[in-house]
Design an enzyme around this catalytic site. Structure first.
Site, mmCIF file in Angstrom:
data_model
loop_
_atom_site.group_PDB
_atom_site.id
_atom_site.type_symbol
_atom_site.label_atom_id
_atom_site.label_comp_id
_atom_site.label_asym_id
_atom_site.label_seq_id
_atom_site.Cartn_x
_atom_site.Cartn_y
_atom_site.Cartn_z
ATOM 1 N N ASP A 147 35.465 3.125 -35.960
ATOM 2 C CA ASP A 147 34.768 4.147 -35.378
ATOM 3 C C ASP A 147 33.192 3.571 -35.511
ATOM 4 O O ASP A 147 32.833 3.076 -36.338
ATOM 5 C CB ASP A 147 34.691 5.466 -36.240
ATOM 6 C CG ASP A 147 34.027 6.806 -35.297
ATOM 7 O OD1 ASP A 147 33.970 6.564 -34.247
ATOM 8 O OD2 ASP A 147 33.632 7.759 -36.060
ATOM 9 N N HIS B 119 31.217 -0.677 -27.346
ATOM 10 C CA HIS B 119 32.713 -0.799 -27.375
ATOM 11 C C HIS B 119 32.735 -2.323 -26.966
ATOM 12 O O HIS B 119 33.824 -2.719 -27.685
ATOM 13 C CB HIS B 119 33.357 -0.077 -26.138
ATOM 14 C CG HIS B 119 32.986 1.465 -26.384
ATOM 15 N ND1 HIS B 119 33.453 2.107 -27.518
ATOM 16 C CD2 HIS B 119 32.585 2.460 -25.394
ATOM 17 C CE1 HIS B 119 33.130 3.433 -27.374
ATOM 18 N NE2 HIS B 119 32.656 3.631 -26.280
ATOM 19 N N LEU C 290 51.418 -11.663 -38.707
ATOM 20 C CA LEU C 290 50.795 -10.553 -38.670
ATOM 21 C C LEU C 290 51.224 -9.722 -37.583
ATOM 22 O O LEU C 290 51.464 -9.999 -36.515
ATOM 23 C CB LEU C 290 49.292 -10.632 -38.613
ATOM 24 C CG LEU C 290 48.471 -9.384 -38.438
ATOM 25 C CD1 LEU C 290 48.276 -8.682 -39.582
ATOM 26 C CD2 LEU C 290 47.258 -9.841 -37.919
#
Ligand code: IPE
Ligand code: IPE
Ligand code: MG
Length: 241
Positions: A16, A33, A127
């Site tokens: 965020d 972004h 991962l």
């Protein structure tokens, strides 16, 4: 690395603060972004280096459709671009990509891209990168409840057999461990419809920095904070007396 560092099996991040990062620089929100993608790349690399098994990232919530159309379109395009540009390298470094969230609300061509990335990386074990896109925990639980109810109505499931473990298997996160650590950047201290059920015993770490500023050092600090927590799961401190 500092000794005594506990590594969570599953870390989840609410990425965020992109918009505020951009505004602080006099830039449009979209620039935040875009910068967030670089932070994501460092987070993935760092997670793999730390030996974290699952990294779940909140990329777009079911409530983010409320934003101006131009911003929504930009975020959708950014996901496409990330998949196009990064999947080959992620695959080469042993990352398995999984996507959670409601695919029904997404364009068919985007869903195909996501499915292809999942299929390509299926065998990777370094991962698990779990991308939460068009994800909302309430919606996920509602979808799961509907499927369970249909099974009961069809006589295929006995309501007495509905347990937390069974419900787990109907969620998008089925067969993934619950998050041990939940990080939120950007200074807000709320969960915003992310992994509500799964985070029942997660440790929360809130970070003031905006997401585009996130890096391995900030990640390491969050892990130090996590390591200092005593997890009891409703029990008592490890027996001493
Ligand atoms: C997080 O940054 C990215 C998404 C929610 C898609 P924001 O866009 O929420 O940035 P702030 O919180 O407005 O600064
Ligand atoms: C949460 O951030 C969603 C993502 C990071 C994708 P928001 O910025 O949408 O959350 P609120 O509106 O501040 O709760
Ligand atoms: Mg926000």
């Amino acid at each position: 690395m500092r000794t005594g560092l506990k590594i969570p099996r599953h870390a989840a991040i609410i990425m965020d603060g992109n918009g505020r990062w951009a505004s602080a620089r006099g830039l449009p929100r979209s620039a935040g972004h875009k910068a967030g993608i670089d932070a994501l790349r460092s987070a993935v690399r760092a997670a793999a280096d730390f030996g974290i098994e699952y990294l779940t990232i909140y990329s777009f919530s079911t409530e983010n459709w409320k934003r101006p159309r131009a911003e929504v379109l930009f975020l959708l395009e950014l996901l496409r671009r990330f998949i196009r540009q990064d999947v080959a390298e992620l695959h080469a470094s042993g990352v398995r990509i999984r996507v959670i969230g409601d695919r029904q609300g997404l364009e068919k061509s985007l869903v195909t891209m996501l499915e292809d990335a999942e299929a390509l990386t299926r065998e990777n074990t370094k991962l698990n990168l779990v991308v939460a896109f068009n994800y909302g925990s309430r919606q996920e639980l509602t979808r799961a409840t509907r499927v369970i109810a249909e099974k009961v109505a069809a006589g295929e499931l006995d309501p007495a057999h509905i347990t937390p473990e069974l419900l787990d298997t109907y969620l998008d996160t089925a067969h993934m461990p619950a998050p041990d650590l939940l990080i939120r950047t950007g200074g807000e201290e709320r969960i915003s419809n992310f992994l509500l059920w799964q985070s029942a015993y997660a440790e929360f770490v809130f970070i003031p920095e905006f997401w585009p500023d996130f890096n391995a050092e900030i990640f390491a600090r969050a892990l130090q904070e996590y390591s200092s927590r005593e997890r009891r799961f409703g029990g008592l401190k490890a027996q001493s007396a």
